[in-house]
Write a protein that holds these residues in place. Structure first.
Motif, PDB file in Angstrom:
ATOM      1  N   MET A 174     -24.839  -3.693 -20.980  1.00  0.00           N
ATOM      2  CA  MET A 174     -24.796  -2.371 -21.593  1.00  0.00           C
ATOM      3  C   MET A 174     -26.198  -1.811 -21.788  1.00  0.00           C
ATOM      4  O   MET A 174     -26.426  -0.610 -21.713  1.00  0.00           O
ATOM      5  N   GLY A 175     -27.149  -2.692 -22.067  1.00  0.00           N
ATOM      6  CA  GLY A 175     -28.514  -2.250 -22.260  1.00  0.00           C
ATOM      7  C   GLY A 175     -29.065  -1.549 -21.035  1.00  0.00           C
ATOM      8  O   GLY A 175     -29.765  -0.534 -21.138  1.00  0.00           O
ATOM      9  N   GLU A 176     -28.745  -2.061 -19.855  1.00  0.00           N
ATOM     10  CA  GLU A 176     -29.208  -1.444 -18.621  1.00  0.00           C
ATOM     11  C   GLU A 176     -28.572  -0.072 -18.434  1.00  0.00           C
ATOM     12  O   GLU A 176     -29.225   0.872 -17.974  1.00  0.00           O
ATOM     13  N   ALA A 177     -27.292   0.054 -18.794  1.00  0.00           N
ATOM     14  CA  ALA A 177     -26.612   1.353 -18.680  1.00  0.00           C
ATOM     15  C   ALA A 177     -27.251   2.370 -19.606  1.00  0.00           C
ATOM     16  O   ALA A 177     -27.453   3.530 -19.229  1.00  0.00           O
ATOM     17  N   ARG A 178     -27.569   1.970 -20.826  1.00  0.00           N
ATOM     18  CA  ARG A 178     -28.229   2.881 -21.770  1.00  0.00           C
ATOM     19  C   ARG A 178     -29.564   3.347 -21.217  1.00  0.00           C
ATOM     20  O   ARG A 178     -29.917   4.527 -21.326  1.00  0.00           O
ATOM     21  N   LYS A 179     -30.322   2.439 -20.615  1.00  0.00           N
ATOM     22  CA  LYS A 179     -31.627   2.808 -20.067  1.00  0.00           C
ATOM     23  C   LYS A 179     -31.487   3.810 -18.926  1.00  0.00           C
ATOM     24  O   LYS A 179     -32.248   4.774 -18.827  1.00  0.00           O
ATOM     25  N   MET A 180     -30.506   3.601 -18.059  1.00  0.00           N
ATOM     26  CA  MET A 180     -30.329   4.503 -16.922  1.00  0.00           C
ATOM     27  C   MET A 180     -29.914   5.896 -17.384  1.00  0.00           C
ATOM     28  O   MET A 180     -30.418   6.911 -16.892  1.00  0.00           O
ATOM     29  N   ILE A 181     -28.994   5.956 -18.344  1.00  0.00           N
ATOM     30  CA  ILE A 181     -28.585   7.261 -18.878  1.00  0.00           C
ATOM     31  C   ILE A 181     -29.755   7.914 -19.598  1.00  0.00           C
ATOM     32  O   ILE A 181     -29.975   9.123 -19.491  1.00  0.00           O
ATOM     33  N   GLY A 182     -30.530   7.120 -20.324  1.00  0.00           N
ATOM     34  CA  GLY A 182     -31.687   7.654 -21.020  1.00  0.00           C
ATOM     35  C   GLY A 182     -32.740   8.195 -20.079  1.00  0.00           C
ATOM     36  O   GLY A 182     -33.357   9.229 -20.329  1.00  0.00           O
ATOM     37  N   ALA A 183     -32.963   7.501 -18.947  1.00  0.00           N
ATOM     38  CA  ALA A 183     -33.981   7.928 -17.998  1.00  0.00           C
ATOM     39  C   ALA A 183     -33.571   9.191 -17.261  1.00  0.00           C
ATOM     40  O   ALA A 183     -34.391  10.082 -17.023  1.00  0.00           O
ATOM     41  N   ALA A 184     -32.293   9.290 -16.887  1.00  0.00           N
ATOM     42  CA  ALA A 184     -31.843  10.428 -16.090  1.00  0.00           C
ATOM     43  C   ALA A 184     -31.326  11.581 -16.939  1.00  0.00           C
ATOM     44  O   ALA A 184     -31.452  12.743 -16.543  1.00  0.00           O
ATOM     45  N   PHE A 185     -30.776  11.265 -18.125  1.00  0.00           N
ATOM     46  CA  PHE A 185     -30.146  12.309 -18.929  1.00  0.00           C
ATOM     47  C   PHE A 185     -30.723  12.362 -20.341  1.00  0.00           C
ATOM     48  O   PHE A 185     -31.615  13.142 -20.621  1.00  0.00           O
ATOM     49  N   TYR A 186     -30.224  11.494 -21.261  1.00  0.00           N
ATOM     50  CA  TYR A 186     -30.602  11.613 -22.660  1.00  0.00           C
ATOM     51  C   TYR A 186     -30.699  10.226 -23.312  1.00  0.00           C
ATOM     52  O   TYR A 186     -29.946   9.309 -22.977  1.00  0.00           O
ATOM     53  N   HIS A 187     -31.613  10.125 -24.292  1.00  0.00           N
ATOM     54  CA  HIS A 187     -31.672   8.926 -25.127  1.00  0.00           C
ATOM     55  C   HIS A 187     -30.328   8.770 -25.828  1.00  0.00           C
ATOM     56  O   HIS A 187     -29.733   9.753 -26.270  1.00  0.00           O
ATOM     57  N   ASN A 188     -29.837   7.541 -25.956  1.00  0.00           N
ATOM     58  CA  ASN A 188     -28.481   7.365 -26.473  1.00  0.00           C
ATOM     59  C   ASN A 188     -28.305   6.015 -27.146  1.00  0.00           C
ATOM     60  O   ASN A 188     -29.076   5.076 -26.921  1.00  0.00           O
ATOM     61  N   PHE A 189     -27.270   5.955 -27.969  1.00  0.00           N
ATOM     62  CA  PHE A 189     -26.772   4.693 -28.532  1.00  0.00           C
ATOM     63  C   PHE A 189     -25.321   4.567 -28.098  1.00  0.00           C
ATOM     64  O   PHE A 189     -24.535   5.503 -28.254  1.00  0.00           O
ATOM     65  N   MET A 190     -24.959   3.411 -27.571  1.00  0.00           N
ATOM     66  CA  MET A 190     -23.629   3.239 -26.985  1.00  0.00           C
ATOM     67  C   MET A 190     -22.946   2.006 -27.583  1.00  0.00           C
ATOM     68  O   MET A 190     -23.578   0.951 -27.742  1.00  0.00           O
ATOM     69  N   ASP A 191     -21.684   2.155 -27.921  1.00  0.00           N
ATOM     70  CA  ASP A 191     -20.882   1.045 -28.445  1.00  0.00           C
ATOM     71  C   ASP A 191     -19.578   0.964 -27.666  1.00  0.00           C
ATOM     72  O   ASP A 191     -18.913   1.982 -27.444  1.00  0.00           O
ATOM     73  N   VAL A 192     -19.197  -0.254 -27.262  1.00  0.00           N
ATOM     74  CA  VAL A 192     -17.896  -0.468 -26.627  1.00  0.00           C
ATOM     75  C   VAL A 192     -16.837  -0.521 -27.714  1.00  0.00           C
ATOM     76  O   VAL A 192     -16.968  -1.267 -28.687  1.00  0.00           O
ATOM     77  N   ILE A 193     -15.781   0.288 -27.575  1.00  0.00           N
ATOM     78  CA  ILE A 193     -14.714   0.304 -28.592  1.00  0.00           C
ATOM     79  C   ILE A 193     -13.393  -0.161 -27.999  1.00  0.00           C
ATOM     80  O   ILE A 193     -12.348  -0.003 -28.602  1.00  0.00           O
TER      81      ILE A 193
END
Length: 316
Positions: A1-20
């Motif tokens: 998940m950490g890698e996904a957050r980094k990719m979204i942050g680099a291309a789109f927006y800084h984010n916090f993500m939780d699996v629910i």
């Protein structure tokens, strides 16, 4: 998940993500391309997730290719985007994706805020002083909304890299001769498709658009805003009389020709102040470069136009 957050942050927006949705494995898949001031990407997570994004700072549309996404911005109501209704996001207001379903694939379109604002101003022929408020959803099943979604999908298919081991050939979309018109087409299309206070004006018949002499004068100002224009000089650029140009500007632009010159100059000053490195230049230096000789009057006009002093823009 950490890698996904980094990719979204680099291309789109800084984010916090939780699996629910713990029983389902998290399997993020991202395919992202750029077109000038636009970022377009096909994204999926494979499991239900919740995301906190803060203020986006850009206009954004999520076209859903399947599944659902519920979101809210600022103090607004919770909205649900589906394959029939795209989600539309403002640059301001804390943004929370309450649930991005595991079966949801999105075609995400991020648009630079100033680029879309300036495109609107160019289309209507006058400055837009209030923030542009887009409706939070767009019907993609019919009419302009469906046409716009198809345009974005087609462009994205051209932007994505070719699969395989061989080096990908450059996309035709990356050529400056093609990229700029395509970017304008996507921005124009969104402004025509989604509801906002200026949509009716954009949809008006062509005879309501500004006449050619007004356009010639406006183009001259846009190309050389630092030039010491006078009413007579602008009338010469437009190839009409001074009085005709004055009346036409008030009718079609909502201000006098010289007020338009001042507004364009103020916008150029703001662009330069916002892009400046700390300590690289002064407000007076930029103001003089764009034709403002009286700094006190300039500061008043700048504050009236943008709601802050030029020194505040430079510090930010």
């Amino acid at each position: 998940m950490g890698e996904a957050r980094k990719m979204i942050g680099a291309a789109f927006y800084h984010n916090f993500m939780d699996v629910i949705d713990r029983p389902r494995d998290f399997r993020a898949e991202f395919d992202i391309g750029r077109l000038g001031a636009l970022t377009v990407g096909e994204l999926s997570c494979g499991a239900d997730v919740r995301m906190r994004l803060g203020e986006l700072g850009a206009y954004h549309v999520n076209i859903l290719l399947g599944g659902q996404m519920s979101f809210r911005q600022g103090g607004g109501a919770c909205m649900v985007a589906t394959a029939e209704r795209a989600g539309v996001f403002q640059p301001v207001g804390d943004t929370v994706v309450e649930r991005w379903s595991g079966d949801c694939r999105i075609l995400a379109v991020k648009m630079d805020r100033e680029t879309l604002d300036k495109r609107l101003e160019r289309l209507i022929g006058r400055p837009v002083r209030a923030p542009l408020m887009l409706a939070p959803e767009l019907d993609t099943t019919r009419g302009p909304g469906r046409a716009w979604a198809r345009l974005v999908t087609t462009v994205f298919e051209e932007l994505r890299e070719e699969p395989g081991d061989a080096p990908a050939q450059p996309s035709l979309c990356t050529s400056p001769l093609v990229a700029e018109p395509l970017q304008e087409a996507i921005l124009n299309g969104l402004l025509l498709a989604v509801e906002h206070p200026f949509r009716g004006e954009l949809m008006a018949p062509a005879q309501n658009l500004r006449p050619a002499p007004v356009k010639r004068a406006m183009d001259a100002v846009e190309e050389r805003p630092e030039h010491p224009f006078t009413p007579a000089g602008l009338a010469a650029e437009a190839r009409v009389g001074v009085r005709w140009l004055q009346e036409a500007f008030r009718r079609y632009v909502g201000m006098s020709p010289m007020a338009y010159v001042r507004d364009v100059r103020l916008t150029r000053v703001r662009d330069e102040l916002r892009a400046a490195e700390p300590g690289a230049l002064s407000v007076s230096e930029v103001a003089h470069r764009w034709g403002f000789s009286h700094l006190g009057r300039f500061a008043e006009q700048y504050h009236a136009r943008f709601g802050e002093l030029p020194s505040q823009t430079l510090r930010r």
